[in-house]
Enzyme design. Structure first.
Site, PDB file in Angstrom:
ATOM      1  N   LYS A 276       0.854  -1.190   0.000  1.00 51.81           N
ATOM      2  CA  LYS A 276       0.000   0.000   0.000  1.00 51.81           C
ATOM      3  C   LYS A 276       0.886   1.234   0.000  1.00 51.81           C
ATOM      4  O   LYS A 276       1.706   1.432   0.892  1.00 51.81           O
ATOM      5  CB  LYS A 276      -0.906  -0.006   1.234  1.00 51.81           C
ATOM      6  CG  LYS A 276      -1.796   1.216   1.322  1.00 51.81           C
ATOM      7  CD  LYS A 276      -2.795   1.105   2.455  1.00 51.81           C
ATOM      8  CE  LYS A 276      -3.663   2.346   2.535  1.00 51.81           C
ATOM      9  NZ  LYS A 276      -4.636   2.250   3.631  1.00 51.81           N
TER      10      LYS A 276
ATOM     11  N   ARG B  31     -10.910   9.884   1.806  1.00 49.77           N
ATOM     12  CA  ARG B  31     -10.812  10.561   3.103  1.00 49.77           C
ATOM     13  C   ARG B  31     -11.947  11.563   3.275  1.00 49.77           C
ATOM     14  O   ARG B  31     -12.395  11.804   4.398  1.00 49.77           O
ATOM     15  CB  ARG B  31      -9.422  11.196   3.259  1.00 49.77           C
ATOM     16  CG  ARG B  31      -8.333  10.121   3.359  1.00 49.77           C
ATOM     17  CD  ARG B  31      -6.922  10.674   3.410  1.00 49.77           C
ATOM     18  NE  ARG B  31      -5.923   9.601   3.317  1.00 49.77           N
ATOM     19  CZ  ARG B  31      -4.637   9.782   3.106  1.00 49.77           C
ATOM     20  NH1 ARG B  31      -4.149  11.011   2.978  1.00 49.77           N
ATOM     21  NH2 ARG B  31      -3.807   8.754   3.026  1.00 49.77           N
TER      22      ARG B  31
ATOM     23  N   LYS C   3       0.990   9.841   5.667  1.00 45.43           N
ATOM     24  CA  LYS C   3       1.165   8.485   6.191  1.00 45.43           C
ATOM     25  C   LYS C   3       2.467   7.858   5.692  1.00 45.43           C
ATOM     26  O   LYS C   3       2.603   6.642   5.612  1.00 45.43           O
ATOM     27  CB  LYS C   3      -0.055   7.639   5.804  1.00 45.43           C
ATOM     28  CG  LYS C   3      -1.373   8.216   6.336  1.00 45.43           C
ATOM     29  CD  LYS C   3      -2.556   7.279   6.151  1.00 45.43           C
ATOM     30  CE  LYS C   3      -3.834   7.861   6.767  1.00 45.43           C
ATOM     31  NZ  LYS C   3      -4.986   6.933   6.673  1.00 45.43           N
TER      32      LYS C   3
ATOM     33  N   GLU D  45       7.654  -6.594   1.374  1.00 41.17           N
ATOM     34  CA  GLU D  45       6.443  -6.466   2.189  1.00 41.17           C
ATOM     35  C   GLU D  45       5.535  -7.685   2.000  1.00 41.17           C
ATOM     36  O   GLU D  45       4.985  -8.234   2.966  1.00 41.17           O
ATOM     37  CB  GLU D  45       5.661  -5.199   1.796  1.00 41.17           C
ATOM     38  CG  GLU D  45       6.328  -3.882   2.177  1.00 41.17           C
ATOM     39  CD  GLU D  45       6.114  -3.516   3.645  1.00 41.17           C
ATOM     40  OE1 GLU D  45       5.503  -4.314   4.390  1.00 41.17           O
ATOM     41  OE2 GLU D  45       6.555  -2.427   4.054  1.00 41.17           O
TER      42      GLU D  45
ATOM     43  N   LYS E 240      -2.210  -1.421  -3.850  1.00 37.22           N
ATOM     44  CA  LYS E 240      -3.089  -0.250  -3.770  1.00 37.22           C
ATOM     45  C   LYS E 240      -2.262   1.024  -3.834  1.00 37.22           C
ATOM     46  O   LYS E 240      -1.261   1.101  -3.112  1.00 37.22           O
ATOM     47  CB  LYS E 240      -3.850  -0.323  -2.454  1.00 37.22           C
ATOM     48  CG  LYS E 240      -4.741   0.826  -2.155  1.00 37.22           C
ATOM     49  CD  LYS E 240      -5.370   0.631  -0.811  1.00 37.22           C
ATOM     50  CE  LYS E 240      -6.123   1.892  -0.477  1.00 37.22           C
ATOM     51  NZ  LYS E 240      -6.529   1.910   0.891  1.00 37.22           N
TER      52      LYS E 240
ATOM     53  N   SER F 201     -10.343   5.501  -4.666  1.00 40.61           N
ATOM     54  CA  SER F 201     -11.294   6.604  -4.835  1.00 40.61           C
ATOM     55  C   SER F 201     -10.843   7.620  -5.890  1.00 40.61           C
ATOM     56  O   SER F 201     -11.656   8.089  -6.685  1.00 40.61           O
ATOM     57  CB  SER F 201     -11.501   7.285  -3.489  1.00 40.61           C
ATOM     58  OG  SER F 201     -10.262   7.720  -2.951  1.00 40.61           O
TER      59      SER F 201
ATOM     60  N   TYR G 237     -15.290   0.866  -6.839  1.00 39.77           N
ATOM     61  CA  TYR G 237     -16.573   1.524  -6.582  1.00 39.77           C
ATOM     62  C   TYR G 237     -17.530   1.345  -7.761  1.00 39.77           C
ATOM     63  O   TYR G 237     -18.706   1.673  -7.653  1.00 39.77           O
ATOM     64  CB  TYR G 237     -16.341   3.012  -6.261  1.00 39.77           C
ATOM     65  CG  TYR G 237     -15.429   3.182  -5.057  1.00 39.77           C
ATOM     66  CD1 TYR G 237     -15.931   3.024  -3.774  1.00 39.77           C
ATOM     67  CD2 TYR G 237     -14.057   3.414  -5.213  1.00 39.77           C
ATOM     68  CE1 TYR G 237     -15.098   3.120  -2.671  1.00 39.77           C
ATOM     69  CE2 TYR G 237     -13.210   3.511  -4.119  1.00 39.77           C
ATOM     70  CZ  TYR G 237     -13.734   3.362  -2.846  1.00 39.77           C
ATOM     71  OH  TYR G 237     -12.905   3.444  -1.760  1.00 39.77           O
TER      72      TYR G 237
HETATM   73  C1  PBG Z   1      -7.582   3.363   5.584  1.00 40.65           C
HETATM   74  C2  PBG Z   1      -7.872   3.167   4.147  1.00 40.65           C
HETATM   75  C3  PBG Z   1      -7.673   4.101   3.109  1.00 40.65           C
HETATM   76  C4  PBG Z   1      -8.218   3.536   1.959  1.00 40.65           C
HETATM   77  C5  PBG Z   1      -8.706   2.267   2.293  1.00 40.65           C
HETATM   78  N1  PBG Z   1      -8.466   2.046   3.664  1.00 40.65           N
HETATM   79  C6  PBG Z   1      -7.137   5.479   3.134  1.00 40.65           C
HETATM   80  C7  PBG Z   1      -5.800   5.778   3.670  1.00 40.65           C
HETATM   81  O1  PBG Z   1      -4.934   4.915   3.817  1.00 40.65           O
HETATM   82  O2  PBG Z   1      -5.606   6.955   3.963  1.00 40.65           O
HETATM   83  C8  PBG Z   1      -8.267   4.220   0.610  1.00 40.65           C
HETATM   84  C9  PBG Z   1      -9.290   3.746  -0.354  1.00 40.65           C
HETATM   85  C10 PBG Z   1      -9.590   4.646  -1.491  1.00 40.65           C
HETATM   86  O3  PBG Z   1      -8.949   5.698  -1.705  1.00 40.65           O
HETATM   87  O4  PBG Z   1     -10.537   4.310  -2.224  1.00 40.65           O
HETATM   88  N2  PBG Z   1      -6.472   2.810   6.125  1.00 40.65           N
END
Ligand code: PBG
Length: 310
Positions: A179, A189, A203, A219, A234, A260, A299
């Protein structure tokens, strides 16, 4: 006859956003066409997803600000929104669809980080402890797949042990293993209401640098060794090279998350008549499958599933 790659609805995982209340929906400005919904409507949506043959549903709770705290302890409340939604959906769908529960503290922390802060840093080991409790809490509610999205080190093994200790040997783990610290999560968010909490924070101390690819191999190798049943990459489309590298390196199912921001890009472009929505969405699905993804979180899952059923 010679087509190499195929897509079915069972490859799809549909992420949904759940809010408190009854018979309520709320549009998400940065994700046109996606609505937050109350648990009763989420149950109906899940039943519809079962009819279309969607493989799994992934539940994301929108936590009211007054239930957020420094340590995110609402994550382990057996009556929090994700547990309510999980119980209701599991009961209504009778194991005909997978129920994925995200494990990370960001829906519950006042600072929007995925873990507990000590001296301004997310503290790995202290966070892993709570993530184990969060996982067991969600398994008790009926989650069939636990999906740690927090990127702490060592959490997969710890969560596996915790689930087993509570008799949840049959609950699978889909690890968000590769990720990246991505700007493509922006609309998510907004959707869960963590953007304001996170403010100017990032993050990067636990999510990966988009410049790295070997690190994804490390990882994933760790997570497999610790007991992951499936590993995720991701974001999705900008990282298909990572999906392919992992597919070539490991014999484990891979999930890819069309996040998203990717949804927003396609949707807004389609709304502006710059792209043919159905054509580009289906092409993107095939690209994920071709790269090596078994499961695709998107989505667009319900649109894709209904197009496939025509
Ligand atoms: C939370 C999480 C996130 C997403 C899925 N789980 C956001 C982040 O890490 O800030 C993102 C999913 C998306 O953007 O569709 N840990």
């Amino acid at each position: 006859m010679v087509q190499e790659t195929h897509l079915t609805a069972s490859n799809l995982i549909w992420p949904i956003f759940v809010i408190e209340g009854e018979n309520r929906t709320e549009p998400i400005g940065t994700m046109p066409g996606v609505n937050r919904m109350s648990v009763d409507l989420a149950v109906k949506a899940a039943q519809h997803a079962v009819k279309l043959g969607v493989g799994a549903i992934a539940i994301f709770p929108v936590t009211p600000q007054d239930k957020k705290s420094e340590d995110g302890r609402h994550a382990v409340d057996s009556n929090n929104l994700i547990c309510q939604a999980t119980r209701a959906i599991r009961e209504a769908t009778e194991d005909k669809i997978g129920i994925v529960c995200d494990v990370a503290l960001d829906p519950y922390t006042s600072h929007g980080q995925d873990g507990i802060l000590i001296d301004g840093y997310v503290a790995n080991d202290e966070t892993v402890q709570i993530l184990c409790d969060q996982s067991v809490n969600q398994a008790k509610a009926g989650a069939t797949i636990i999906a740690p999205s927090d990127m702490m080190d060592g959490r997969i093994g710890a969560i596996r042990d915790a689930l087993d200790a509570y008799g949840f040997q049959h609950v699978g783990i889909m690890s968000y293993a590769a990720k990246y610290a991505s700007a493509f999560y922006g609309p998510f968010r907004d959707a869960v209401g963590s953007a304001k909490n996170l403010a100017s924070g990032d993050k990067k101390s636990y999510q990966m640098n988009p410049a790295n690819s070997d690190e994804a191999i490390r990882e994933v190798a760790l997570d497999i060794q610790e007991g992951a049943d499936m590993v995720m990459v991701k974001p999705g489309m900008p990282y298909l090279d990572i999906v392919r590298r992992l597919k070539d390196s490991f014999e484990i199912p891979i999930a890819a998350y069309q996040v998203s921001g990717e949804y927003a890009m396609l949707k807004f472009a389609a709304q502006a008549n710059a792209l043919n929505e159905r054509a580009v969405v289906m092409e993107s699905m095939m690209a994920f499958r071709r790269a090596g993804a078994s499961a695709i979180l998107t989505y667009f899952a319900m649109d894709v599933a209904s197009w496939l059923s025509e």
